[in-house]
Write an enzyme that holds these catalytic residues in place. Sequence first.
Site, PDB file in Angstrom:
ATOM      1  N   ARG A   1      10.599  32.692   9.405  1.00  0.00           N
ATOM      2  CA  ARG A   1      10.515  31.237   9.549  1.00  0.00           C
ATOM      3  C   ARG A   1      11.868  30.580   9.296  1.00  0.00           C
ATOM      4  O   ARG A   1      12.147  29.491   9.805  1.00  0.00           O
ATOM      5  CB  ARG A   1       9.409  30.678   8.644  1.00  0.00           C
ATOM      6  CG  ARG A   1       9.630  30.885   7.178  1.00  0.00           C
ATOM      7  CD  ARG A   1       8.350  30.714   6.370  1.00  0.00           C
ATOM      8  NE  ARG A   1       7.483  31.887   6.440  1.00  0.00           N
ATOM      9  CZ  ARG A   1       6.316  31.997   5.802  1.00  0.00           C
ATOM     10  NH1 ARG A   1       5.866  31.010   5.065  1.00  0.00           N
ATOM     11  NH2 ARG A   1       5.607  33.097   5.905  1.00  0.00           N
TER      12      ARG A   1
ATOM     13  N   LYS B   1      10.194  44.857   0.282  1.00  0.00           N
ATOM     14  CA  LYS B   1       8.851  45.328   0.640  1.00  0.00           C
ATOM     15  C   LYS B   1       8.573  46.675   0.004  1.00  0.00           C
ATOM     16  O   LYS B   1       9.502  47.438  -0.264  1.00  0.00           O
ATOM     17  CB  LYS B   1       8.763  45.508   2.167  1.00  0.00           C
ATOM     18  CG  LYS B   1       8.741  44.232   2.973  1.00  0.00           C
ATOM     19  CD  LYS B   1       8.683  44.562   4.458  1.00  0.00           C
ATOM     20  CE  LYS B   1       8.645  43.305   5.299  1.00  0.00           C
ATOM     21  NZ  LYS B   1       7.444  42.484   5.102  1.00  0.00           N
TER      22      LYS B   1
HETATM   23  N1  BES Z   1       7.929  40.633   9.360  1.00  0.00           N
HETATM   24  C1  BES Z   1       7.023  40.250   8.342  1.00  0.00           C
HETATM   25  C2  BES Z   1       5.597  40.061   8.858  1.00  0.00           C
HETATM   26  C3  BES Z   1       4.883  41.272   9.368  1.00  0.00           C
HETATM   27  C4  BES Z   1       3.954  41.922   8.577  1.00  0.00           C
HETATM   28  C5  BES Z   1       5.095  41.730  10.656  1.00  0.00           C
HETATM   29  C6  BES Z   1       3.273  43.033   9.077  1.00  0.00           C
HETATM   30  C7  BES Z   1       4.423  42.840  11.136  1.00  0.00           C
HETATM   31  C8  BES Z   1       3.516  43.470  10.359  1.00  0.00           C
HETATM   32  C9  BES Z   1       7.462  38.913   7.728  1.00  0.00           C
HETATM   33  O1  BES Z   1       8.822  38.671   7.718  1.00  0.00           O
HETATM   34  C10 BES Z   1       7.022  38.939   6.307  1.00  0.00           C
HETATM   35  O2  BES Z   1       7.486  39.756   5.591  1.00  0.00           O
HETATM   36  N2  BES Z   1       6.113  38.030   5.956  1.00  0.00           N
HETATM   37  C11 BES Z   1       5.599  37.956   4.631  1.00  0.00           C
HETATM   38  C12 BES Z   1       5.517  36.505   4.252  1.00  0.00           C
HETATM   39  C13 BES Z   1       5.177  36.269   2.803  1.00  0.00           C
HETATM   40  C14 BES Z   1       6.315  36.698   1.915  1.00  0.00           C
HETATM   41  C15 BES Z   1       4.885  34.797   2.610  1.00  0.00           C
HETATM   42  C16 BES Z   1       4.212  38.575   4.642  1.00  0.00           C
HETATM   43  O3  BES Z   1       3.475  38.360   5.599  1.00  0.00           O
HETATM   44  O4  BES Z   1       3.903  39.299   3.707  1.00  0.00           O
HETATM   45 ZN    ZN Z   2       9.764  39.492   5.967  1.00  0.00          ZN
END
Ligand code: BES
Ligand code: ZN
Length: 502
Positions: free
Chosen positions: A353, A279
């Site tokens: 997931r 990230k």
């Molecule tokens: N934990 C994150 C989602 C999240 C985002 C929680 C903002 C709280 C605040 C999750 O694991 C994630 O990183 N999801 C990705 C999925 C994508 C790679 C398809 C996302 O939402 O960017």
């Molecule tokens: Zn994630």
Amino acid sequence: MNIEVQVQDVLTYKGDALIVNLFDGVKKPGGATGAVDQALGGLISQAIAQGEFRGKSGTTLLLHTQGKVKAERVLVAGLGKQEQFGLESVRVVTGQALRVLRRHGCRRVGTILHGSGAGGLGVKEVAQAVTEGALLGLYTFDRYKKKEEDHKPIQALALLLRDRVQVAEVRGGSGTGQIIARAVNLARDLVNEPSNSLTPQALAAQAQSVAKAGKLTCQILGKRQLERMGMGAFLGVAQGSDRPPVLIVLSYRGGRRKQPDLGLVGKGITFDSGGISIKPSEGMEQMKGDMAGGAAVIAAMGAIARIKPPINVTAIVPACENLPSGSALKPGDVVRTMDGKTIEVVNTDAEGRLVLADALCYARRLGCPRLVDAATLTGACVVALGSVRSGAFTNDQGWMDRVGAAAQAVGEKVWQMPMDGEYDEQISSDVADVKNIGGRKAGAVTAAKFLARFVAEIPWVHLDIAGTTQADKEKGYTPKGATGVPVQTLIRVALDLAAGKD
Ligand code: BES
Ligand code: ZN
Ligand code: ZN
């Protein structure tokens, strides 16, 4: 803070402050507020007449009593418009009023039970709402801060009532309120706690201590056991971290059957860096809260164990870290879940997931006849619904309606999202049974569609709480930071199920 029930006239309550109230637009206060106004020589009516205070929701008027009533101060809390008044307003008003009084250094506070007078809300429900508003509104997370010299928490809150006959009801309502609010605050603590302290092992220890305090059994499955069960997706996410994964399983038995009546599953990523699909660093610190679903499930189980509904509930929390390293999962890798399905991991940041896939399979293996999962699953859900509502997804409309009604009743807003078959296309893989991302479009829906593959036929509701578990500003009885969503919904779902509500 101690919460006590006292049969006493408001005029004789001795303490640092007394909370009374006023509906928006009322010119001449009645009831307890009227009696206090009279004792103060009409100070409250005067403030109303001069337009200084009109009872708008969220506003307060603080008066020094100079011995005219026994309490040092009187705080008049605005209840807002009478037509919009309900238990949620009681919680909000109580939380706000107590925060004001804490700022003024009050230690002992008495309050009337807002809106429980003749023809009003039930006194038991109001006592519960006042208790919840108080404990939730006064919540702070300050264990890492030096104590200020003049730091004075509120020590005691007295619920004042005039009729001795109501004592048992008020005690009961307040007792339930304390159980629920303390569960919400536990979830908040776990979400606020940094990931160097709240490791997967620490989360498991928290679950064990919750189990010890109630009539719960707690099983912690380690890496070896997960390997034996073939939880390849969960293990894949965990393999980049030096800290091993744990599968936390809590069971409550209040019913006669052996099988669970309800399964609760919570995402327990104690830190989500994204893994190899790392990230951006801005805002990454918030990912210490990526176990909010797991925390909510554990905290809700603690409350359920205390309230003792006549059903069986099983909670499952897959807990690990998602980190990049030489041993981490890589984009393009294929993992296999415990039910034998293969997943192409296109993005290692879509890890929630993956861990949930195995946890949902496990819930199915344990024979859960209906499921609710809670997960900070997608940024896409935050884009869609902001921090106002959690996304809700289902494979069974009847079950959705029941979970939705529970959420509505406790004031934790959800919004149902679509699950059309057409979305499935987006997660079909060329090399495996399914892939773990579905592209830019409808990201929250394709994540839910992915999970749906692993619950099969079991009635299931998925709550995407990515936007609702952390608040960037205080609101009502929710301070800035962790909110504790959806602990109250999960407790209510269990209680409604036990009460046979359809
Ligand atoms: N934990 C994150 C989602 C999240 C985002 C929680 C903002 C709280 C605040 C999750 O694991 C994630 O990183 N999801 C990705 C999925 C994508 C790679 C398809 C996302 O939402 O960017
Ligand atoms: Zn994630
Ligand atoms: Zn995550």
